[in-house]
Every structure is written in structure tokens, then in C-alpha cells.
Design a protein around this motif. Structure first.
Motif, mmCIF file in Angstrom:
data_model
loop_
_atom_site.group_PDB
_atom_site.id
_atom_site.type_symbol
_atom_site.label_atom_id
_atom_site.label_comp_id
_atom_site.label_asym_id
_atom_site.label_seq_id
_atom_site.Cartn_x
_atom_site.Cartn_y
_atom_site.Cartn_z
ATOM 1 N N GLY A 181 0.824 -1.196 0.000
ATOM 2 C CA GLY A 181 0.000 0.000 0.000
ATOM 3 C C GLY A 181 0.860 1.247 0.000
ATOM 4 N N ASP A 182 0.215 2.386 0.043
ATOM 5 C CA ASP A 182 0.927 3.658 0.145
ATOM 6 C C ASP A 182 0.045 4.629 0.912
ATOM 7 O OD1 ASP A 182 -0.980 4.519 -1.676
ATOM 8 O OD2 ASP A 182 0.372 4.467 -3.385
ATOM 9 N N GLU A 183 0.324 5.922 0.782
ATOM 10 C CA GLU A 183 -0.440 6.907 1.535
ATOM 11 C C GLU A 183 -1.742 7.307 0.861
ATOM 12 O OE1 GLU A 183 2.413 9.320 -1.060
ATOM 13 O OE2 GLU A 183 2.215 7.330 -0.176
ATOM 14 N N GLY A 184 -2.079 6.704 -0.272
ATOM 15 C CA GLY A 184 -3.295 7.062 -0.998
ATOM 16 C C GLY A 184 -4.548 6.652 -0.252
ATOM 17 N N GLU A 185 -5.665 7.242 -0.627
ATOM 18 C CA GLU A 185 -6.973 6.892 -0.081
ATOM 19 C C GLU A 185 -7.902 6.454 -1.212
ATOM 20 O OE1 GLU A 185 -7.944 6.627 2.959
ATOM 21 O OE2 GLU A 185 -6.105 7.372 3.889
ATOM 22 N N PRO A 186 -8.661 5.370 -1.015
ATOM 23 C CA PRO A 186 -8.639 4.509 0.172
ATOM 24 C C PRO A 186 -7.359 3.697 0.269
ATOM 25 C CG PRO A 186 -10.013 3.543 -1.525
ATOM 26 C CD PRO A 186 -9.614 4.901 -2.038
ATOM 27 N N GLY A 187 -7.054 3.213 1.476
ATOM 28 C CA GLY A 187 -5.848 2.442 1.679
ATOM 29 C C GLY A 187 -5.966 1.027 1.147
ATOM 30 N N ALA A 188 -4.822 0.401 0.957
ATOM 31 C CA ALA A 188 -4.787 -0.988 0.502
ATOM 32 C C ALA A 188 -5.096 -1.922 1.664
ATOM 33 C CB ALA A 188 -3.424 -1.309 -0.080
ATOM 34 N N GLY A 189 -5.778 -3.018 1.383
ATOM 35 C CA GLY A 189 -6.052 -3.993 2.427
ATOM 36 C C GLY A 189 -7.442 -4.557 2.342
ATOM 37 N N ALA A 190 -8.083 -4.744 3.524
ATOM 38 C CA ALA A 190 -9.416 -5.348 3.606
ATOM 39 C C ALA A 190 -9.465 -6.635 2.791
ATOM 40 C CB ALA A 190 -10.481 -4.359 3.142
ATOM 41 N N MET A 191 -8.441 -7.476 2.964
ATOM 42 C CA MET A 191 -8.341 -8.717 2.197
ATOM 43 C C MET A 191 -8.024 -9.863 3.141
ATOM 44 S SD MET A 191 -4.656 -8.192 0.282
ATOM 45 C CE MET A 191 -5.026 -6.519 -0.249
ATOM 46 N N THR A 192 -8.094 -11.075 2.612
ATOM 47 C CA THR A 192 -7.800 -12.277 3.383
ATOM 48 C C THR A 192 -6.736 -13.092 2.671
ATOM 49 O OG1 THR A 192 -10.058 -12.368 4.256
ATOM 50 C CG2 THR A 192 -8.756 -14.391 4.360
ATOM 51 N N ILE A 193 -5.722 -13.512 3.435
ATOM 52 C CA ILE A 193 -4.663 -14.389 2.942
ATOM 53 C C ILE A 193 -4.701 -15.627 3.824
ATOM 54 C CG2 ILE A 193 -2.194 -14.614 2.507
ATOM 55 C CD1 ILE A 193 -2.116 -11.515 2.421
ATOM 56 N N ARG A 194 -5.184 -16.746 3.297
ATOM 57 C CA ARG A 194 -5.418 -17.894 4.166
ATOM 58 C C ARG A 194 -5.101 -19.217 3.465
ATOM 59 N NH1 ARG A 194 -11.112 -16.861 2.831
ATOM 60 N NH2 ARG A 194 -11.880 -18.635 1.576
ATOM 61 N N GLY A 195 -4.678 -20.166 4.261
ATOM 62 C CA GLY A 195 -4.527 -21.539 3.787
ATOM 63 C C GLY A 195 -3.476 -21.735 2.719
ATOM 64 N N ASN A 196 -2.488 -20.863 2.651
ATOM 65 C CA ASN A 196 -1.415 -21.005 1.661
ATOM 66 C C ASN A 196 -0.224 -21.752 2.254
ATOM 67 O OD1 ASN A 196 -2.485 -19.060 -0.539
ATOM 68 N ND2 ASN A 196 -2.589 -17.833 1.333
ATOM 69 N N ARG A 197 0.504 -22.461 1.397
ATOM 70 C CA ARG A 197 1.783 -23.063 1.788
ATOM 71 C C ARG A 197 2.889 -22.218 1.182
ATOM 72 N NH1 ARG A 197 1.950 -28.911 -0.240
ATOM 73 N NH2 ARG A 197 0.592 -28.080 -1.864
ATOM 74 N N ILE A 198 3.677 -21.614 2.064
ATOM 75 C CA ILE A 198 4.701 -20.657 1.637
ATOM 76 C C ILE A 198 6.022 -21.148 2.217
ATOM 77 C CG2 ILE A 198 5.346 -18.222 1.597
ATOM 78 C CD1 ILE A 198 2.404 -17.547 2.154
ATOM 79 N N HIS A 199 6.723 -21.970 1.464
ATOM 80 C CA HIS A 199 7.877 -22.707 1.974
ATOM 81 C C HIS A 199 9.132 -22.399 1.166
ATOM 82 C CE1 HIS A 199 5.064 -26.111 3.658
ATOM 83 N NE2 HIS A 199 4.845 -24.940 4.212
ATOM 84 N N GLU A 200 10.224 -22.086 1.855
ATOM 85 C CA GLU A 200 11.577 -22.029 1.288
ATOM 86 C C GLU A 200 11.643 -21.150 0.045
ATOM 87 O OE1 GLU A 200 12.778 -26.090 0.791
ATOM 88 O OE2 GLU A 200 12.835 -26.450 2.952
ATOM 89 N N ASN A 201 11.170 -19.944 0.189
ATOM 90 C CA ASN A 201 11.325 -18.964 -0.887
ATOM 91 C C ASN A 201 12.669 -18.252 -0.704
ATOM 92 O OD1 ASN A 201 8.590 -18.897 -2.406
ATOM 93 N ND2 ASN A 201 8.054 -19.034 -0.228
ATOM 94 N N ASN A 202 13.728 -18.985 -1.053
ATOM 95 C CA ASN A 202 15.083 -18.560 -0.716
ATOM 96 C C ASN A 202 15.946 -18.210 -1.917
ATOM 97 O OD1 ASN A 202 14.423 -18.954 1.978
ATOM 98 N ND2 ASN A 202 15.055 -21.107 1.930
#
Length: 376
Positions: free
Chosen positions: A256-277
Motif C-alpha cells: 500500500g501507500d499513503e493514498g486513499e482509500p488504503g490498501a487492504g481489507a483482504m484475506t490471505i489464508r490456507g497457503n503453503r509458503i515454503h523455502e522462498n530462498n
């Protein structure tokens, strides 16, 4: 009741329906087939809104521009779209679209769209305008590979659906959308793209408040070898769920940034986020990226729940499992909820809360280390 009586009743029902003006069922969408050696773009130009274009197995060397409602489907990895040997001229609009563009006061939509698509050197472009979005386009079961910019790019669309697509080795984004609503990106594979595998943004041309995506969905995709698996930038109201992200420099970025409306109001769920190296060198906007699970920067009212985030290890300022990071333009993270995640073996920390934001809650997470201490 005898068979003769049943037939008589059926005939009476048909007559009554006709007399009452009951409409007949709509005709099925017309089907078109494209074979190796044919032009996908020619089939798109000739299609009527709602048509289904089936691209047979083979390799097609072209850019494709879509400015109308249709379905483009192939045979998975056996249908491949690759860059043309000689860059194509902007695709010609169909006659109906051209007539509309020529009408007094009407926007030259197809011409602008075609030029943008050609300049972007993208595999498939779906292009609407501020005056008229392109609605209900479906891209199914094909591969786009090796384009200088993007595999699939969409602007000013509503209800775009991209499913079971392979987008790989493209010079910017694998699958990208801006200024659009209600997109569905499901069951795709985006790998080895120079920037994000999937990228959802308000606009890439200027700053501005977040776009309400009206419920966009990024679900059950496999994202590997990219700079970032999924980036959602200056948007609101979407879900990122059930995805596998591994081997990227970073997993999920909410920006996000300082703009209006702001970024967000979202859901991040049930993901597998492994070894992003994987290691990616920084640029003017970001530091080096390595070992990043989920980063929220300048986000509000976002729920991060029930994810498995393991083994993301790096020495970047962004490294770690789940990180609330201070925005480079001064926007704070506020009222975000980080709960019920399994966050293990990430370095330098499983959970980190940086910056001066307020109202952020870390609850019920299974983790080993946090900054500041005490959140595990």
C-alpha cells in the motif's frame, strides 16, 4: 394416463408457451477451432461476443489481443503461445469495434488497446477502456512462454477468469491485472517470471488510492522461481487462498501507500509458503529480496490466517516468515490480524512487527521467534 394423452398435453404446453411469449432457450455459444499454422488473432477478430475459441495442440508464434467477451481455451501444456519471430503490427479491430471507435465522440478503444498490447510484447492482452470494460473473458488450459513483458495482461476488465494456465519465463509478470474487478485466477502455474507470478494492482501508470476489486480471487495456484509469487498492490477486497509458493525470492507481498482509500481489507489464508530462498537483487523501490514469506507494507484490515510458512531464510530487511514492514513512503500497517498460522524455521524471525502502525494483532500463531519478542 396413455401415451397419446401425454403427447397431447405436451403439445398443448408448447402452444401455450408460444402464446404467452415464453422465450426459447438461448442458442449455444458458437465454437471456433484454431489449428497449428492458423492465427489465433484472426479467430478472435472474427468471433462474436460469447464465442468459444478452441486452440488445438501445437505452438503458436504470436501476440493475442482480446477486446470482447469470449472464451479462449487450449489443451494445457500442449497448446503453447510464444513470441513471434518478427514483432507483429498492432492487431486490427473487428469491423463492429472499428465502427464504434469512429463514431463522433467515441473513444478509439480498439486502436489504443492494440497499440498497448503490441508495445508491451505480451502473450495475451485483454484490454478495455475507462469508458467500457471488457467483461466475462475466460482463458483456459494453455501455456504462454518467453515474452519480453508479460504472459497475460489485463486492463479495465470485469469478471476475467484465468484458469489452468501455465505462464513461464516472461520478462515481467506471469499473469497481471490492473484497474479491474472480480477477477478469478485459479489453478494456474506461474514459474520463472522475472517479477511476480501473479500481480494484481490498481494501476501501474501512476500513484493513487486502492481499487476495490469487488472480491477478486487468487486460489490454488502454483508459483515457483519468480521474484515474488503473488503481489497485490494498492487494491482492496480480495482473497489469496490455497496457493503453493516455493522457490521464489519472496512469497506474498501486500503493498500500500499513503493514498486513499488504503490498501487492504483482504484475506490471505490456507497457503503453503515454503523455502522462498532464491536471491533477487534490489532496485530503486525495494532492497534485496530473499527468504520472504508474507510481507505487509502500508496495509490495513488484512487477515492473515491459517497459512503454513516454513523455511524462508535470508538476510534482507524483508526476510522472515510474516513481516509487517514500514512503508517506504511512510504509510503504516494498521488493524491487521495475524492469527492461527504455522510459522516455523524462518530467519531472522518467524514473526516481525516493524514501524509505528497501530491495532495490529498477532494471536494463536505457532512459531519460534519474533521481533519484538513475546509474539509466539
Amino acid at each position: 394416463m396413455t401415451n397419446r394423452q401425454i403427447k397431447s398435453l405436451m403439445c398443448i404446453a408448447v402452444v401455450m408457451a408460444a402464446g404467452l411469449g415464453v422465450a426459447a432457450p438461448p442458442a449455444a455459444a458458437a465454437g471456433r477451432r484454431v489449428h497449428p499454422g492458423d492465427s489465433i488473432q484472426d479467430a478472435v477478430n472474427a468471433a462474436r461476443p460469447g464465442d468459444i475459441i478452441t486452440v488445438m495442440p501445437g505452438t503458436y508464434y504470436e501476440n493475442v489481443l482480446i477486446t470482447k467477451r469470449l472464451t479462449l481455451r487450449g489443451f494445457g501444456a500442449r497448446t503453447v503461445i510464444r513470441p513471434p519471430a518478427v514483432p507483429a503490427a498492432p492487431a486490427a479491430p473487428d469491423a463492429k469495434a472499428g465502427a464504434a471507435a469512429a463514431a463522433p465522440g467515441a473513444p478509439a478503444a480498439p486502436v489504443r488497446a492494440a497499440t498497448a498490447c503490441s508495445q508491451a510484447d505480451t502473450g495475451i492482452c485483454i484490454m478495455g477502456t475507462p469508458e467500457q470494460s471488457v467483461n466475462d473473458v475466460k482463458i483456459r488450459s494453455l501455456a504462454v512462454s518467453g515474452f519480453k513483458r508479460n504472459g497475460i495482461w489485463a486492463s479495465y476488465t470485469d469478471r476475467l477468469s484465468v484458469e489452468r494456465v501455465i505462464s513461464e519465463m516472461n520478462g515481467t509478470w506471469g499473469i497481471a491485472q490492473e484497474r479491474s474487478t472480480r477477477g478469478v485466477f485459479r489453478g494456474n502455474t506461474a514459474r520463472d517470471n522475472t517479477e511476480s507470478g501473479i500481480f494484481i494492482a490498481n494501476t501501474v501508470a501512476r500513484e493513487g488510492g486502492a481499487t476495490d476489486t469487488l472480491g477478486a480471487v487468487v486460489r490454488r495456484n502454483t508459483l515457483t522461481g519468480n521474484r515474488i509469487g503473488v503481489t497485490v498492490r494498492r487494491v482492496r477486497n480480495l482473497t489469496v487462498s490455497g496457493n503453493l509458493l516455493t522457490g521464489n525470492c519472496g512469497g506474498v507481498f501486500v503493498v500500500g501507500d499513503e493514498g486513499e482509500p488504503g490498501a487492504g481489507a483482504m484475506t490471505i489464508r490456507g497457503n503453503r509458503i515454503h523455502e522462498n530462498n532464491k536471491f533477487c537483487k534490489g532496485n530503486s523501490r525495494l532492497p534485496d529480496i530473499q527468504g520472504v514469506g508474507i510481507v505487509l507494507t502500508g496495509a490495513e484490515e488484512t487477515v492473515v490466517r491459517g497459512n503454513s510458512i516454513r523455511g524462508n531464510v535470508g538476510a534482507s530487511p524483508l526476510s522472515g516468515g510474516i513481516l509487517l514492514f514500514k512503508s517506504f513512503v511512510g504509510a503504516t500497517n494498521t488493524d491487521n490480524v495475524i492469527e492461527d498460522n504455522v510459522v516455523r524455521d524462518n530467519q531472522p524471525a518467524d514473526l516481525a512487527n516493524q514501524g509505528t502502525g497501530t491495532g495490529n494483532r498477532f494471536e494463536g500463531n505457532r512459531c519460534g521467534t519474533s521481533v519484538p519478542a513475546g509474539m509466539c
